[in-house]
Design a protein around this motif. Sequence first.
Motif, PDB file in Angstrom:
ATOM      1  N   ARG A 161       0.821  -1.212   0.000  1.00  0.00           N
ATOM      2  CA  ARG A 161       0.000   0.000   0.000  1.00  0.00           C
ATOM      3  C   ARG A 161       0.851   1.256   0.000  1.00  0.00           C
ATOM      4  NH1 ARG A 161      -4.539  -2.026   4.371  1.00  0.00           N
ATOM      5  NH2 ARG A 161      -5.740  -3.287   2.906  1.00  0.00           N
ATOM      6  N   LYS A 162       1.933   1.218   0.766  1.00  0.00           N
ATOM      7  CA  LYS A 162       2.832   2.374   0.824  1.00  0.00           C
ATOM      8  C   LYS A 162       3.411   2.690  -0.551  1.00  0.00           C
ATOM      9  CE  LYS A 162       7.035   3.805   3.175  1.00  0.00           C
ATOM     10  NZ  LYS A 162       8.074   3.398   4.109  1.00  0.00           N
ATOM     11  N   ASN A 163       3.653   1.663  -1.337  1.00  0.00           N
ATOM     12  CA  ASN A 163       4.180   1.840  -2.689  1.00  0.00           C
ATOM     13  C   ASN A 163       3.081   2.110  -3.712  1.00  0.00           C
ATOM     14  OD1 ASN A 163       7.055   1.538  -2.374  1.00  0.00           O
ATOM     15  ND2 ASN A 163       6.659  -0.591  -1.844  1.00  0.00           N
ATOM     16  N   GLY A 164       1.826   2.184  -3.249  1.00  0.00           N
ATOM     17  CA  GLY A 164       0.722   2.481  -4.153  1.00  0.00           C
ATOM     18  C   GLY A 164       0.401   1.357  -5.126  1.00  0.00           C
ATOM     19  N   LEU A 165       0.677   0.129  -4.726  1.00  0.00           N
ATOM     20  CA  LEU A 165       0.442  -1.016  -5.602  1.00  0.00           C
ATOM     21  C   LEU A 165      -0.857  -1.724  -5.241  1.00  0.00           C
ATOM     22  CD1 LEU A 165       4.034  -2.584  -5.533  1.00  0.00           C
ATOM     23  CD2 LEU A 165       2.985  -1.306  -7.418  1.00  0.00           C
ATOM     24  N   THR A 166      -1.575  -2.177  -6.235  1.00  0.00           N
ATOM     25  CA  THR A 166      -2.755  -3.003  -6.006  1.00  0.00           C
ATOM     26  C   THR A 166      -2.293  -4.437  -5.795  1.00  0.00           C
ATOM     27  OG1 THR A 166      -3.022  -3.509  -8.341  1.00  0.00           O
ATOM     28  CG2 THR A 166      -4.160  -1.525  -7.505  1.00  0.00           C
ATOM     29  N   LEU A 167      -3.199  -5.272  -5.297  1.00  0.00           N
ATOM     30  CA  LEU A 167      -2.885  -6.703  -5.177  1.00  0.00           C
ATOM     31  C   LEU A 167      -2.496  -7.263  -6.544  1.00  0.00           C
ATOM     32  CD1 LEU A 167      -5.665  -8.054  -2.790  1.00  0.00           C
ATOM     33  CD2 LEU A 167      -3.208  -8.410  -2.516  1.00  0.00           C
ATOM     34  N   GLU A 168      -3.261  -6.890  -7.564  1.00  0.00           N
ATOM     35  CA  GLU A 168      -3.016  -7.393  -8.912  1.00  0.00           C
ATOM     36  C   GLU A 168      -1.641  -6.975  -9.437  1.00  0.00           C
ATOM     37  OE1 GLU A 168      -6.261  -6.577 -11.507  1.00  0.00           O
ATOM     38  OE2 GLU A 168      -5.334  -7.590 -13.202  1.00  0.00           O
ATOM     39  N   ALA A 169      -1.274  -5.717  -9.195  1.00  0.00           N
ATOM     40  CA  ALA A 169       0.021  -5.232  -9.689  1.00  0.00           C
ATOM     41  C   ALA A 169       1.185  -5.947  -9.010  1.00  0.00           C
ATOM     42  CB  ALA A 169       0.132  -3.723  -9.479  1.00  0.00           C
ATOM     43  N   LEU A 170       1.123  -6.086  -7.682  1.00  0.00           N
ATOM     44  CA  LEU A 170       2.224  -6.769  -6.980  1.00  0.00           C
ATOM     45  C   LEU A 170       2.256  -8.240  -7.364  1.00  0.00           C
ATOM     46  CD1 LEU A 170       4.591  -6.790  -5.048  1.00  0.00           C
ATOM     47  CD2 LEU A 170       2.963  -7.062  -3.148  1.00  0.00           C
ATOM     48  N   ALA A 171       1.097  -8.870  -7.415  1.00  0.00           N
ATOM     49  CA  ALA A 171       1.054 -10.289  -7.786  1.00  0.00           C
ATOM     50  C   ALA A 171       1.648 -10.495  -9.172  1.00  0.00           C
ATOM     51  CB  ALA A 171      -0.386 -10.805  -7.733  1.00  0.00           C
ATOM     52  N   GLY A 172       1.330  -9.605 -10.104  1.00  0.00           N
ATOM     53  CA  GLY A 172       1.890  -9.699 -11.448  1.00  0.00           C
ATOM     54  C   GLY A 172       3.398  -9.568 -11.454  1.00  0.00           C
ATOM     55  N   SER A 173       3.924  -8.656 -10.632  1.00  0.00           N
ATOM     56  CA  SER A 173       5.383  -8.474 -10.542  1.00  0.00           C
ATOM     57  C   SER A 173       6.072  -9.699  -9.968  1.00  0.00           C
ATOM     58  CB  SER A 173       5.722  -7.269  -9.659  1.00  0.00           C
ATOM     59  OG  SER A 173       5.260  -6.095 -10.233  1.00  0.00           O
ATOM     60  N   VAL A 174       5.381 -10.347  -9.039  1.00  0.00           N
ATOM     61  CA  VAL A 174       5.966 -11.511  -8.368  1.00  0.00           C
ATOM     62  C   VAL A 174       5.789 -12.779  -9.204  1.00  0.00           C
ATOM     63  CG1 VAL A 174       5.767 -12.961  -6.280  1.00  0.00           C
ATOM     64  CG2 VAL A 174       5.655 -10.482  -6.090  1.00  0.00           C
ATOM     65  N   GLY A 175       4.721 -12.819 -10.011  1.00  0.00           N
ATOM     66  CA  GLY A 175       4.446 -14.003 -10.821  1.00  0.00           C
ATOM     67  C   GLY A 175       3.509 -14.978 -10.129  1.00  0.00           C
ATOM     68  N   ILE A 176       2.636 -14.471  -9.264  1.00  0.00           N
ATOM     69  CA  ILE A 176       1.657 -15.322  -8.581  1.00  0.00           C
ATOM     70  C   ILE A 176       0.260 -14.737  -8.814  1.00  0.00           C
ATOM     71  CG2 ILE A 176       3.264 -16.166  -6.816  1.00  0.00           C
ATOM     72  CD1 ILE A 176       2.082 -14.123  -4.857  1.00  0.00           C
ATOM     73  N   HIS A 177      -0.754 -15.511  -8.507  1.00  0.00           N
ATOM     74  CA  HIS A 177      -2.138 -15.070  -8.664  1.00  0.00           C
ATOM     75  C   HIS A 177      -2.475 -14.083  -7.547  1.00  0.00           C
ATOM     76  CE1 HIS A 177      -6.548 -15.305  -8.601  1.00  0.00           C
ATOM     77  NE2 HIS A 177      -6.416 -15.570  -9.902  1.00  0.00           N
ATOM     78  N   LYS A 178      -3.308 -13.072  -7.850  1.00  0.00           N
ATOM     79  CA  LYS A 178      -3.634 -12.054  -6.843  1.00  0.00           C
ATOM     80  C   LYS A 178      -4.383 -12.658  -5.656  1.00  0.00           C
ATOM     81  CE  LYS A 178      -7.980 -10.131  -8.547  1.00  0.00           C
ATOM     82  NZ  LYS A 178      -8.678  -8.943  -8.953  1.00  0.00           N
ATOM     83  N   GLY A 179      -5.175 -13.720  -5.878  1.00  0.00           N
ATOM     84  CA  GLY A 179      -5.860 -14.392  -4.771  1.00  0.00           C
ATOM     85  C   GLY A 179      -4.864 -15.030  -3.808  1.00  0.00           C
ATOM     86  N   HIS A 180      -3.788 -15.577  -4.374  1.00  0.00           N
ATOM     87  CA  HIS A 180      -2.743 -16.185  -3.544  1.00  0.00           C
ATOM     88  C   HIS A 180      -2.042 -15.099  -2.711  1.00  0.00           C
ATOM     89  CE1 HIS A 180       0.164 -19.127  -2.245  1.00  0.00           C
ATOM     90  NE2 HIS A 180       1.180 -18.426  -2.764  1.00  0.00           N
TER      91      HIS A 180
END
Length: 178
Positions: free
Chosen positions: A12-31
């Motif tokens: 949140r501090k970096n202004g990232l959504t769950l979807e954006a961070l999950a995409g960067s990491v390579g995992i599903h946003k639900g995970h």
Amino acid sequence: MSVPSRIRHLRRKNGLTLEALAGSVGIHKGHLSRIETGEKAPSLATLEAIARALRVGMAELFGEKANEHEITVVRQSERITTGDAGTYLIEALIAGSASRPLASYIVVPGRTFLDHDVPDHVGQEFLYVLQGRVEVAVADQLITLSVGDCATYDAALQHRLRRLGSAVAKVLVVLGKN
């Protein structure tokens, strides 16, 4: 703070959504959501990928250290003052900035309220009397404070400060943004 809470906080501090961070990491946003709530335990590789995507070290995820940009140190010799002790002196302990929600000052008020002052701003203001006696006018209230007394109020209200008597007064003033 737990590791899942730190991940959520940093995302949140970096202004990232769950979807954006999950995409960067390579995992599903639900995970990722289940990792942030503590329902799922991530692997070491996933934690490392999350830390890289958040641009922090693993130690910060585990709460072992703070990033340098999160700590401000002002040495006594570096403090800046403005004004004069006869009318109104301000010494910045930690000056306010756009990235810092708190600021603190030592104020040495004069014997009279400043007439030209327009002291209304957003947030909360906290006063703690270090030395002497002061009077603070907040909206239509006059409040007398002595050593060890404190007061807080909505900084959007008109407010002014003066010392009572001839002895020097010093007040710690902390400003917090909403």
